[in-house]
Design a protein around this motif. Structure first.
Motif, PDB file in Angstrom:
ATOM      1  N   ASN A 108       0.821  -1.219   0.000  1.00 56.44           N
ATOM      2  CA  ASN A 108       0.000   0.000   0.000  1.00 56.44           C
ATOM      3  C   ASN A 108       0.855   1.271   0.000  1.00 56.44           C
ATOM      4  N   LYS A 122      -4.374  -7.328  17.822  1.00 60.49           N
ATOM      5  CA  LYS A 122      -4.890  -7.411  16.456  1.00 60.49           C
ATOM      6  C   LYS A 122      -5.806  -8.619  16.251  1.00 60.49           C
ATOM      7  N   GLY A 163      -4.671 -13.828   5.730  1.00 60.17           N
ATOM      8  CA  GLY A 163      -5.474 -12.614   5.604  1.00 60.17           C
ATOM      9  C   GLY A 163      -5.331 -11.685   6.789  1.00 60.17           C
ATOM     10  N   ASP A 164      -5.315 -12.250   7.992  1.00 58.10           N
ATOM     11  CA  ASP A 164      -5.176 -11.437   9.202  1.00 58.10           C
ATOM     12  C   ASP A 164      -3.823 -10.740   9.235  1.00 58.10           C
ATOM     13  N   ARG A 166      -1.791 -10.113   6.598  1.00 53.22           N
ATOM     14  CA  ARG A 166      -1.692  -9.150   5.505  1.00 53.22           C
ATOM     15  C   ARG A 166      -2.412  -7.854   5.852  1.00 53.22           C
ATOM     16  N   THR A 167      -3.565  -7.958   6.518  1.00 54.20           N
ATOM     17  CA  THR A 167      -4.333  -6.764   6.884  1.00 54.20           C
ATOM     18  C   THR A 167      -3.507  -5.827   7.752  1.00 54.20           C
ATOM     19  N   VAL A 168      -2.773  -6.399   8.712  1.00 57.31           N
ATOM     20  CA  VAL A 168      -1.943  -5.587   9.607  1.00 57.31           C
ATOM     21  C   VAL A 168      -0.779  -4.967   8.839  1.00 57.31           C
ATOM     22  N   GLU A 170      -0.514  -4.382   5.626  1.00 54.81           N
ATOM     23  CA  GLU A 170      -1.011  -3.397   4.654  1.00 54.81           C
ATOM     24  C   GLU A 170      -1.440  -2.098   5.315  1.00 54.81           C
ATOM     25  N   ALA A 171      -1.736  -2.160   6.631  1.00 56.40           N
ATOM     26  CA  ALA A 171      -2.083  -0.945   7.378  1.00 56.40           C
ATOM     27  C   ALA A 171      -0.835  -0.206   7.863  1.00 56.40           C
TER      28      ALA A 171
END
Length: 506
Positions: A108, A122, A163-164, A166-168, A170-171
């Motif tokens: 990102n 998280k 997924g969990d 990657r979410t962190v 990507e943030a």
């Protein structure tokens, strides 16, 4: 007023050798010598553009080293370009340098990232069994950070689902462990090591590493690379006190990955200023020479502190011992609740926070304001019920009902609920006493000292003592550290029943 140093301390602190290895026995003034050396090196070039950097492995040790340097040399010795910090922070600085250069790319397009201790706050953070799939940060051939998976070498907490994780990432968020994972990967990419080398040479002229035997391979790589680049390196430590293999430390590799590659000058610090009795001097001498040791039995009311390898062992050797935890990790939400319950007891009984308190707060999704209300409305009544001899199962059920009544999710029953009932009964016995002493694991006790220490030994540890200890053996080091915390007396804690059988007294 100046401090008086012994000759071996002066020689080590003021050595002009570029590579120095300071071998320090327990209580030999390791931190004092490290602070002296830092100030000496600073004053060799006080106006220079390159600084002296002191590195250690936890914030407590770094805080102590900073305070010693400031007291001895004044706060100007700690300002830029000098630095005293943790290895974790140094690795973060390295990673962010590569990010600024574009050699590392964040998903990102983040140019700034938030580094946290762990991912416990998280979504998706869970218990990972040994050999289960664990997500770790890595980077692709173009330097882009991504989520990879490995088999867990030991049971741990972390992300099990991509997924969990990657979410962190990507943030723009990452843990200290994942920073290390990224650096271990990026070092193999074109240009990354050269960029790090240039940055280190430009900024630092000497690196002091405290507790070198707690270093992992990445930490040792930093020290070795510095020596190769002509940056001065001082390492301080004791191979008998290497504790953190479970955290990735590689004490056996200090020699092969660092000392065998570079020509260090050794400075031994054999004299201990800690031991005040013949018993402690003889005990330590026998331990370091691998001789059998028969530790005297001692009652819990005859010591100032109780130590053990694991928390559970501390609950069995005296009702006046209040351990700081029931266990190291949480396998259920109710474990986090019981940690906060214990935190009230340890705070009022011995003036110390419970181990894992902050993780418990995060696990339950609380703020400090919510926590205060939770303690008053939910937890304190449970402590009063324990003192009032309400059965443990009823105390736990009422606690759950109060949580539900306060609008919080009702914690599910743990698979081994009876174990929690037993823990509450153990806490109940301590709540009725006024002569409490702390119970710590050996890892919490490292670097500290007390007049009288009791150690809870298991049968395997007794066998080790009978056969003699060896340096760099992980469990032998744990036992060695435990038995060298006392100034005057160290004994093997026994239950009151065992003491009656042996005839030992308090």
């Amino acid at each position: 007023m100046g401090i008086r140093l012994e000759n071996p301390q002066v020689l080590a602190a003021a050595a002009d050798d570029p590579l120095v290895n300071i071998l320090s026995a327990p209580g030999s003034g390791k931190t004092t010598v490290a602070a002296e050396r830092f100030g000496y090196l600073h004053h060799k070039d006080p106006g220079g553009r390159r600084g002296v950097i002191g590195l250690s492995f936890n914030r407590t040790a770094v805080g102590e080293l900073r305070s010693r340097i400031a007291a001895r040399w004044g706060r100007p010795a700690l300002v830029f370009p000098n630095l005293v910090t943790t290895f974790d922070d140094f690795h973060v600085r390295t990673m962010k340098h590569l990010l600024r250069l574009g050699l590392l790319k964040w998903p990102n397009g983040h140019h700034e990232v938030d580094v946290i201790d762990d991912y416990s706050s998280k979504s998706g953070y869970q218990w990972i069994a040994v050999k289960g799939w664990l997500r770790i940060a890595s980077c692709k051939l173009d330097g882009t950070v991504w989520s990879d998976s490995v088999r867990a070498k030991r049971s741990t907490y972390g992300f099990g689902r991509a997924g969990d994780h990657r979410t962190v990432l990507e943030a723009g968020c990452i843990s200290h462990d994942d920073v290390r994972h990224i650096l271990n990967t990026v070092l193999g990419l074109n240009g990354a090591q050269d960029a790090i080398d240039d940055w280190m040479v430009k900024n630092y002229r000497h690196i002091i590493v405290d507790e070198i035997y707690d270093a992992d391979e990445l930490d040792l790589h930093v020290a070795s690379r510095a020596a190769t680049l002509g940056i001065g390196v001082t390492v301080v430590g004791d191979p008998w006190q290497a504790l953190y293999d479970w955290r990735g430390a590689t004490p056996a590799k200090v020699k092969s990955n660092l000392q065998d590659k570079h020509e260090f000058t050794n400075f031994h610090q054999p004299k201990s200023f800690r031991f005040k009795s013949e018993q402690m001097r003889e005990l330590t001498d026998r331990l370091r020479h691998g001789k059998p040791v028969d530790l005297l039995p001692i009652a819990s009311d005859a010591v100032d502190i109780a130590l053990a390898r694991r928390w559970a062992e501390l609950w069995k050797v005296g009702d006046n011992i209040l351990p700081l935890a029931f266990r190291s990790g949480f396998t259920s939400e109710i474990d986090a609740v019981l940690c906060l319950l214990l935190d009230i007891a340890t705070g009022s009984g011995i003036g110390l926070p419970a181990f894992g308190r902050q993780n418990a707060v995060i696990r339950l999704g609380m703020t400090d304001e919510v926590l205060e209300d939770f303690r008053d409305v939910i937890l304190r009544p449970a402590l009063e019920e324990l003192v009032g001899d309400v059965p443990a199962d009823a105390v736990l059920e009422r606690l759950r009902l109060r949580m539900e009544g306060a609008g919080r999710r009702r914690p599910r029953r743990a698979a081994d609920e009876s174990v929690r009932h037993g823990e509450l009964d153990l806490l109940r016995a301590r709540l009725k006493r006024r002569d409490l002493i702390p119970g710590l694991t050996v890892h919490q006790a490292k670097g500290r000292e007390w007049d009288r220490v009791g150690v809870a030994l298991n049968s395997e540890q007794e066998r080790m003592l009978n056969e003699g200890l060896r340096e760099l053996e992980p469990e032998h080091c744990v036992l060695y550290v435990a038995l060298t915390r006392a100034k005057y007396t160290c004994g093997s804690l026994r239950s009151p029943h065992e003491l009656d059988l042996t005839g030992a007294t308090s």
